[in-house]
Design an enzyme around this catalytic site. Sequence first.
Site, PDB file in Angstrom:
ATOM      1  N   HIS A  64      42.632  88.282 107.791  1.00  0.00           N
ATOM      2  CA  HIS A  64      43.024  87.388 108.879  1.00  0.00           C
ATOM      3  C   HIS A  64      42.532  85.966 108.600  1.00  0.00           C
ATOM      4  CE1 HIS A  64      43.422  85.573 112.814  1.00  0.00           C
ATOM      5  NE2 HIS A  64      42.117  85.472 112.923  1.00  0.00           N
TER       6      HIS A  64
ATOM      7  N   HIS B 234      36.523  80.580 110.502  1.00  0.00           N
ATOM      8  CA  HIS B 234      36.663  80.378 111.947  1.00  0.00           C
ATOM      9  C   HIS B 234      36.159  81.521 112.822  1.00  0.00           C
ATOM     10  CE1 HIS B 234      40.449  82.733 111.801  1.00  0.00           C
ATOM     11  NE2 HIS B 234      40.250  82.912 113.074  1.00  0.00           N
TER      12      HIS B 234
ATOM     13  N   GLU C   8      31.697  84.253 116.081  1.00  0.00           N
ATOM     14  CA  GLU C   8      32.027  85.176 117.150  1.00  0.00           C
ATOM     15  C   GLU C   8      32.095  86.623 116.665  1.00  0.00           C
ATOM     16  OE1 GLU C   8      31.940  83.903 119.938  1.00  0.00           O
ATOM     17  OE2 GLU C   8      32.858  85.366 121.301  1.00  0.00           O
ATOM     18  N   ASP C   9      32.694  86.843 115.526  1.00  0.00           N
ATOM     19  CA  ASP C   9      32.980  88.225 115.111  1.00  0.00           C
ATOM     20  C   ASP C   9      32.106  88.755 113.989  1.00  0.00           C
ATOM     21  OD1 ASP C   9      35.102  88.658 116.953  1.00  0.00           O
ATOM     22  OD2 ASP C   9      36.331  87.323 115.745  1.00  0.00           O
TER      23      ASP C   9
ATOM     24  N   ASP D  91      45.399  80.251 113.554  1.00  0.00           N
ATOM     25  CA  ASP D  91      44.746  81.518 113.890  1.00  0.00           C
ATOM     26  C   ASP D  91      45.670  82.333 114.790  1.00  0.00           C
ATOM     27  OD1 ASP D  91      42.686  83.424 114.675  1.00  0.00           O
ATOM     28  OD2 ASP D  91      42.368  82.198 116.462  1.00  0.00           O
TER      29      ASP D  91
ATOM     30  N   ASP E  29      74.457  74.524 119.235  1.00  0.00           N
ATOM     31  CA  ASP E  29      73.489  74.216 118.175  1.00  0.00           C
ATOM     32  C   ASP E  29      72.615  75.412 117.811  1.00  0.00           C
ATOM     33  OD1 ASP E  29      72.152  74.224 120.549  1.00  0.00           O
ATOM     34  OD2 ASP E  29      70.886  72.499 120.059  1.00  0.00           O
TER      35      ASP E  29
HETATM   36 MN    MN Z   1      40.796  84.527 114.448  1.00  0.00          MN
END
Ligand code: MN
Length: 521
Positions: free
Chosen positions: A47, A71, A75-76, A137, A258
């Site tokens: 990811h 990134h 957090e993870d 992300d 269009d």
């Molecule tokens: Mn992410």
Amino acid sequence: MSSPNDILALIKDPSAEDQTLIEKAYQFAEKAHEGQKRYSGEPYFNHALETAKILAELGMGAKSIAAGLLHDLLEDAGVKPEIVEKEFGKEILFLVEGVTKLGKLRYHGAERHIESLRKLFVAMSEDLRVLIIKLADRLHNMRTIQFVPKEKQQRIAAETLEIYAPLSYRLGVRKLTRELENLSFPYVYPKEYEIVKEVIKQKSKNMDARIVKFTHSVKKALAKKGITQIKTDYRIKSYWSIYKKLVRKNMDADKIYDISALRIIVPTVADCYQVLGIIHGSYRPLPGRIKDYIAFPKPNDYQSIHTTVFTGDGDIMEVQIRTEEMHRGSEYGIASHITYKEYPRFKKGEGESAAGIFAWILKLLPKAVNFGRPKEDAKPPSKISYEGVPSWIKELAEYQEKSVGEKEFMENLKSDFFEHRIFVFTPKGDVVDLPIDSSPIDFAYAIHSDIGDRMCGAKVNGKLVSLDTALKNGDIIEIQTKNICAPTAKWMEVAKTAVAKKKIRAILDKQAAKTKSVGKS
Ligand code: MN
């Protein structure tokens, strides 16, 4: 096996320094996410890598790409901010922290809060790069949404459609906008999506062959007049924009011309107008369908000439004429302006400098106030029309109008708008926008007067607090109510917002009147 080369291959002439940075971030993130898995069963690091690749494709600089790789570390992967700063410096930590902060915002489908939430995103993304990394992300998360548990899909997709895609559009990054819209639309409005799919199926029968034939015919007409230095390309409109257009046209698919458009890319602006002339000389144009976004760019900087013509064999086709530079601008939007350039916010060897903060918002503004102007009208309007401008952009534009110069505008923006406002949440994650130093009382009245009138207590971030507590950005507030509770005179001193004061005053007056009448009898 993936490697840093997957990213580097997408960058035009990366410097040795860029290369080292990206390789280091790659290895660091790969190690930190080791053993973690995505819903799809893939290693989590994929990811991070895919996010970085999207950023590289957008032409973002090495620092943004590195921040894309890193990134989710805070957090993870439980990596401490100090470590990121030590390894990668203040600026990259700033980007990573910014993205992490944005990740905490949740959209729960409360219509009335959409604007606040968009505004909040802007306010929190002091640096444009933070917002673009967050968009990348989100794009990868949307590309893999089929693996996410069913009950989460709808919320994530709605958030993408209501918050991320419009912001991406605002920034002019059409490449991202289209994909974000196409991926989220079927999850948010499955029935409507099926309708659009059917319309497209009907309308685009043999589309490829028809476009090839028309392209060939156009090229021949242009060559006859000596124009050979052109590139052609075509695009299919996003399902979501087709749906919005269908709604505007009372679901009459015959009024949409269009769905696909032929693009002609030429070297200069003069060429654009010449090509337009030749096309109109060769194919009958539909009246009222000529739009000169070169002379009058769209609010998000989009430039191109659009016209719709009868192809001569029963078809109607939109043609978009533009230069290479406009083409790049239209696909990559604001991202194309900041490519490879360092932001003034961080100068070598020092910490933050305020100069670059919000500079990108400023960039968006002058065009925003032109939004309501008819495109074909060559005369500038005597009065600026705000019609159709999202309210948060309007608010920013009004600040700019009142200010004398850029510097003052920045000052106003920072002090009045962002520094004097806070954004707090209901337990469900709805955003409430309040003046700074607001109390739980202001919050309660901002939700509903009935909640304010019956408030007994408040919890901030899960802890009981006194009612005069000053709320802070990002606080989650839970109001406790009982029918026997009522405002007191002290609340008048505590409340900051006019709404709360007015409601409290009304109750206090009622109470006073009651006491008086009781005393008399
Ligand atoms: Mn992410």
